[in-house]
Scaffold this motif. Sequence first.
Motif, PDB file in Angstrom:
ATOM      1  N   ARG A   1       0.908  -1.513  -0.490  1.00  0.00           N
ATOM      2  CA  ARG A   1       0.247  -0.172   0.318  1.00  0.00           C
ATOM      3  C   ARG A   1       0.839   1.764   0.156  1.00  0.00           C
ATOM      4  O   ARG A   1       0.446   2.282  -0.887  1.00  0.00           O
ATOM      5  CB  ARG A   1      -0.839  -0.044   1.140  1.00  0.00           C
ATOM      6  N   TRP A   2       2.046   1.577   1.068  1.00  0.00           N
ATOM      7  CA  TRP A   2       2.929   2.841   0.594  1.00  0.00           C
ATOM      8  C   TRP A   2       3.732   2.659  -0.719  1.00  0.00           C
ATOM      9  O   TRP A   2       3.449   4.168  -1.223  1.00  0.00           O
ATOM     10  CB  TRP A   2       4.059   2.292   1.733  1.00  0.00           C
ATOM     11  N   ALA A   3       4.166   0.951  -1.551  1.00  0.00           N
ATOM     12  CA  ALA A   3       4.634   1.738  -2.594  1.00  0.00           C
ATOM     13  C   ALA A   3       3.381   2.055  -3.511  1.00  0.00           C
ATOM     14  O   ALA A   3       3.733   2.708  -4.301  1.00  0.00           O
ATOM     15  CB  ALA A   3       4.859   0.451  -3.211  1.00  0.00           C
ATOM     16  N   ALA A   4       2.150   1.528  -3.664  1.00  0.00           N
ATOM     17  CA  ALA A   4       1.732   2.015  -4.456  1.00  0.00           C
ATOM     18  C   ALA A   4       0.583   3.645  -3.862  1.00  0.00           C
ATOM     19  O   ALA A   4       0.670   4.064  -5.363  1.00  0.00           O
ATOM     20  CB  ALA A   4      -0.298   1.625  -4.405  1.00  0.00           C
ATOM     21  N   ALA A   5       0.919   3.728  -2.822  1.00  0.00           N
ATOM     22  CA  ALA A   5       0.524   5.525  -3.140  1.00  0.00           C
ATOM     23  C   ALA A   5       1.855   5.731  -3.492  1.00  0.00           C
ATOM     24  O   ALA A   5       1.370   7.148  -3.813  1.00  0.00           O
ATOM     25  CB  ALA A   5       0.470   5.841  -1.067  1.00  0.00           C
ATOM     26  N   LEU A   6       3.024   6.274  -3.989  1.00  0.00           N
ATOM     27  CA  LEU A   6       4.169   6.339  -4.342  1.00  0.00           C
ATOM     28  C   LEU A   6       3.719   6.359  -5.786  1.00  0.00           C
ATOM     29  O   LEU A   6       5.218   6.685  -6.667  1.00  0.00           O
ATOM     30  CB  LEU A   6       5.504   6.158  -4.084  1.00  0.00           C
ATOM     31  N   GLY A   7       3.008   5.298  -6.191  1.00  0.00           N
ATOM     32  CA  GLY A   7       2.678   5.733  -8.167  1.00  0.00           C
ATOM     33  C   GLY A   7       3.674   3.753  -7.862  1.00  0.00           C
ATOM     34  O   GLY A   7       4.722   4.114  -9.359  1.00  0.00           O
ATOM     35  N   LEU A   8       4.141   3.238  -7.025  1.00  0.00           N
ATOM     36  CA  LEU A   8       5.517   2.408  -7.723  1.00  0.00           C
ATOM     37  C   LEU A   8       4.611   0.582  -7.312  1.00  0.00           C
ATOM     38  O   LEU A   8       4.098   0.840  -6.642  1.00  0.00           O
ATOM     39  CB  LEU A   8       6.349   2.499  -6.987  1.00  0.00           C
ATOM     40  N   SER A   9       5.339  -0.416  -7.706  1.00  0.00           N
ATOM     41  CA  SER A   9       4.430  -1.308  -8.349  1.00  0.00           C
ATOM     42  C   SER A   9       5.543  -2.388  -7.108  1.00  0.00           C
ATOM     43  O   SER A   9       6.095  -1.330  -6.139  1.00  0.00           O
ATOM     44  CB  SER A   9       5.205  -2.222  -9.902  1.00  0.00           C
ATOM     45  N   HIS A  10       4.767  -3.071  -6.599  1.00  0.00           N
ATOM     46  CA  HIS A  10       5.288  -3.871  -5.755  1.00  0.00           C
ATOM     47  C   HIS A  10       5.172  -5.458  -5.795  1.00  0.00           C
ATOM     48  O   HIS A  10       3.978  -6.655  -6.379  1.00  0.00           O
ATOM     49  CB  HIS A  10       4.184  -3.772  -4.211  1.00  0.00           C
ATOM     50  N   GLN A  11       5.881  -6.504  -5.184  1.00  0.00           N
ATOM     51  CA  GLN A  11       5.547  -7.894  -5.359  1.00  0.00           C
ATOM     52  C   GLN A  11       6.057  -8.765  -3.802  1.00  0.00           C
ATOM     53  O   GLN A  11       6.727  -7.717  -3.678  1.00  0.00           O
ATOM     54  CB  GLN A  11       6.656  -8.293  -6.225  1.00  0.00           C
ATOM     55  N   VAL A  12       5.262  -9.411  -3.857  1.00  0.00           N
ATOM     56  CA  VAL A  12       5.401 -10.500  -2.568  1.00  0.00           C
ATOM     57  C   VAL A  12       6.168 -11.501  -2.980  1.00  0.00           C
ATOM     58  O   VAL A  12       5.621 -11.954  -4.279  1.00  0.00           O
ATOM     59  CB  VAL A  12       4.034 -10.358  -1.722  1.00  0.00           C
ATOM     60  N   LEU A  13       7.376 -11.728  -2.174  1.00  0.00           N
ATOM     61  CA  LEU A  13       7.837 -13.044  -3.022  1.00  0.00           C
ATOM     62  C   LEU A  13       7.863 -14.212  -1.927  1.00  0.00           C
ATOM     63  O   LEU A  13       8.425 -13.481  -0.947  1.00  0.00           O
ATOM     64  CB  LEU A  13       9.603 -12.621  -2.995  1.00  0.00           C
ATOM     65  N   LYS A  14       7.664 -15.377  -2.532  1.00  0.00           N
ATOM     66  CA  LYS A  14       7.876 -15.778  -1.490  1.00  0.00           C
ATOM     67  C   LYS A  14       8.411 -17.511  -1.430  1.00  0.00           C
ATOM     68  O   LYS A  14       8.696 -17.614  -2.903  1.00  0.00           O
ATOM     69  CB  LYS A  14       5.939 -16.476  -0.803  1.00  0.00           C
ATOM     70  N   GLY A  15       9.152 -17.620  -0.558  1.00  0.00           N
ATOM     71  CA  GLY A  15      10.181 -18.955  -0.739  1.00  0.00           C
ATOM     72  C   GLY A  15       8.742 -20.877  -1.065  1.00  0.00           C
ATOM     73  O   GLY A  15       7.900 -20.657  -0.592  1.00  0.00           O
ATOM     74  N   ARG A  16       9.423 -21.527  -1.428  1.00  0.00           N
ATOM     75  CA  ARG A  16       8.666 -23.100  -1.107  1.00  0.00           C
ATOM     76  C   ARG A  16       8.341 -23.472   0.191  1.00  0.00           C
ATOM     77  O   ARG A  16      10.085 -23.081   1.223  1.00  0.00           O
ATOM     78  CB  ARG A  16       9.307 -23.517  -2.349  1.00  0.00           C
ATOM     79  N   PRO A  17       8.051 -24.666   0.434  1.00  0.00           N
ATOM     80  CA  PRO A  17       7.760 -25.447   1.621  1.00  0.00           C
ATOM     81  C   PRO A  17       8.866 -26.074   1.933  1.00  0.00           C
ATOM     82  O   PRO A  17      10.127 -26.487   0.653  1.00  0.00           O
ATOM     83  CB  PRO A  17       6.394 -26.746   1.895  1.00  0.00           C
ATOM     84  N   GLY A  18       9.996 -26.677   2.938  1.00  0.00           N
ATOM     85  CA  GLY A  18      10.757 -26.328   3.257  1.00  0.00           C
ATOM     86  C   GLY A  18      12.389 -25.843   2.768  1.00  0.00           C
ATOM     87  O   GLY A  18      13.652 -26.236   2.962  1.00  0.00           O
ATOM     88  N   ASP A  19      12.087 -24.531   2.017  1.00  0.00           N
ATOM     89  CA  ASP A  19      13.788 -23.954   2.549  1.00  0.00           C
ATOM     90  C   ASP A  19      14.024 -23.103   3.102  1.00  0.00           C
ATOM     91  O   ASP A  19      15.169 -23.136   3.303  1.00  0.00           O
ATOM     92  CB  ASP A  19      12.702 -22.083   1.521  1.00  0.00           C
ATOM     93  N   LEU A  20      13.720 -23.337   4.567  1.00  0.00           N
ATOM     94  CA  LEU A  20      14.154 -22.844   6.027  1.00  0.00           C
ATOM     95  C   LEU A  20      14.111 -24.321   6.572  1.00  0.00           C
ATOM     96  O   LEU A  20      12.964 -24.646   7.221  1.00  0.00           O
ATOM     97  CB  LEU A  20      12.949 -22.050   6.362  1.00  0.00           C
ATOM     98  N   PRO A  21      15.242 -24.727   7.017  1.00  0.00           N
ATOM     99  CA  PRO A  21      15.792 -25.478   7.843  1.00  0.00           C
ATOM    100  C   PRO A  21      15.615 -25.058   8.912  1.00  0.00           C
ATOM    101  O   PRO A  21      15.531 -23.658   9.239  1.00  0.00           O
ATOM    102  CB  PRO A  21      17.231 -26.385   7.360  1.00  0.00           C
ATOM    103  N   ALA A  22      15.636 -26.434   9.665  1.00  0.00           N
ATOM    104  CA  ALA A  22      15.640 -26.075  11.554  1.00  0.00           C
ATOM    105  C   ALA A  22      16.217 -25.124  12.532  1.00  0.00           C
ATOM    106  O   ALA A  22      16.475 -24.500  13.383  1.00  0.00           O
ATOM    107  CB  ALA A  22      15.371 -27.008  12.880  1.00  0.00           C
ATOM    108  N   GLY A  23      17.468 -25.459  11.750  1.00  0.00           N
ATOM    109  CA  GLY A  23      18.988 -24.488  12.334  1.00  0.00           C
ATOM    110  C   GLY A  23      19.584 -23.649  11.102  1.00  0.00           C
ATOM    111  O   GLY A  23      19.630 -24.067  10.160  1.00  0.00           O
TER     112      GLY A  23
END
Length: 494
Positions: free
Chosen positions: A94-116
């Motif tokens: 919303r903040w980016a859109a108010a400035l006229g800028l595009s915005h993209q949310v980037l998400k990883g896949r399940p298992g990308d982040l290990p426990a340690g």
Amino acid sequence: MPSAFSTTPPPAAMRAQPEAGLAARFAAALRRIGLPDGPLPDGLLLLAVSGGGDSIALLHLMHGRPELRHRLAVATVDHGLRPEAAAEAAQVGRWAAALGLSHQVLKGRPGDLPAGGLQAAARALRYRLLDEAASSAGAAAILLAHNADDQAETVEMRLQRGTGHDGLGGMAPVVRRHDLPGRPLLLRPLLGFGRAELRHWLRRQALPWLEDPSNGDPRFERIRVRRTLDGDGRRERLVAAAEAARRRARERGQAADALLRRALVLSPHGDDRLSLAPLAAAGDDMACHLLRGLLSSGGTAPAHDAVARLWRGLSGGTPAVTLAGCLFHRLAGGRYLLLRERRQPLPELPITPGLATGWGDRFRLHVPDRWLPPPAADGAVPVLREFGAMSPARAARLLCGAGPAAAALRDLLQALPAPARPGLPAIYRGSRLAGLPTLPHAAGSVAGLSAADIGLSRAAVNPFRPWHWETLAAALTPDQGVACPAVRETVHPP
């Protein structure tokens, strides 16, 4: 450019007005990293904005540069570690859109982040997702909001781990990708700004930001280090030490760059020649520094002790040795042939109109938008693939028939070192050889394809210049019979 990066006109009320002193310093920081009139190529600038104070300051400071505003897009990485992260990413949007800028949310896949090792894994995931998004959009650079406090903490953590001289420089303001040229740079324009002054500026501008609760969690190493640096002046000393270390690294890089240009002869076909005499004259330390930088151009830099063993082997005349995916094959006269290790051939790349993409880590294919392949009786689509084990004589007959042209092409292929021929870029239609795009004398072919239709450039990254790369034109000539590349610098260093 993908539609995800389309923009809308910004409302004037959302435009932050930087204070004169901070704005001037920020403009100077941009010039040092190659913006807006420096060596950085034109193209999209992807801002990594988490919603925290530093990245929100970067967002508004960049938007305050009218000469760059039209190039900006915003991305937020949602690691999926906290339930609030999705709402925070939406707020950044919303903040980016108010400035006229595009915005993209980037998400990883399940298992990308290990426990340690969660923080290190999250950082690696963040860089990978940003790089993928920026590369798919053809971005010139990714801008990160690391500041002077982050720099001090990074150097302190490296000192506690026993870092070498390279680690004392901390985070670099410009990081070139170590694969194909044209991949987005990493830029850090806020390394000269403190965390407190950025937030003070945001308050004066009445601009909101988000606070990540993990920034106060002592379970994380960085937070523990952050608390030890408060109040004794060590933070400022570490920042100064990092700058001094980077200055020494720049000087060393300039010496390595000059040495590289004396020692390495680049080939448009991917088979470079390295002369050992200039490296030996420069000393073991500089020789290893050059080799490590050269090998890092294909991916992750090898360990220092592995490079030292490589240099000892080359100096001792070993016939062949492989490190970091690069094969060193001994030639006469104290030289080595440098080839990509061929445990796995490069993938076949279908040739289609308008295609512009990398092939391996040394080539880039360019196909005109309006190009149409000549019809083939079997309907086979032309593909770029490795030449393989075909004999020079058979290849010459297939491409040139009989006569002087075939004899000239055969001689050119035979002049290439035998280990280099299987990896030579070639165009096939089905199982039939249709062209050798780096050999001008093989431009004509029975399939009607030509080097004029299919452009294949050899990218030779210079590991010691952050903004520099070269394109090599094919230049084998019948009278020379050896690689004699014409070098064109497409981006000049500052």
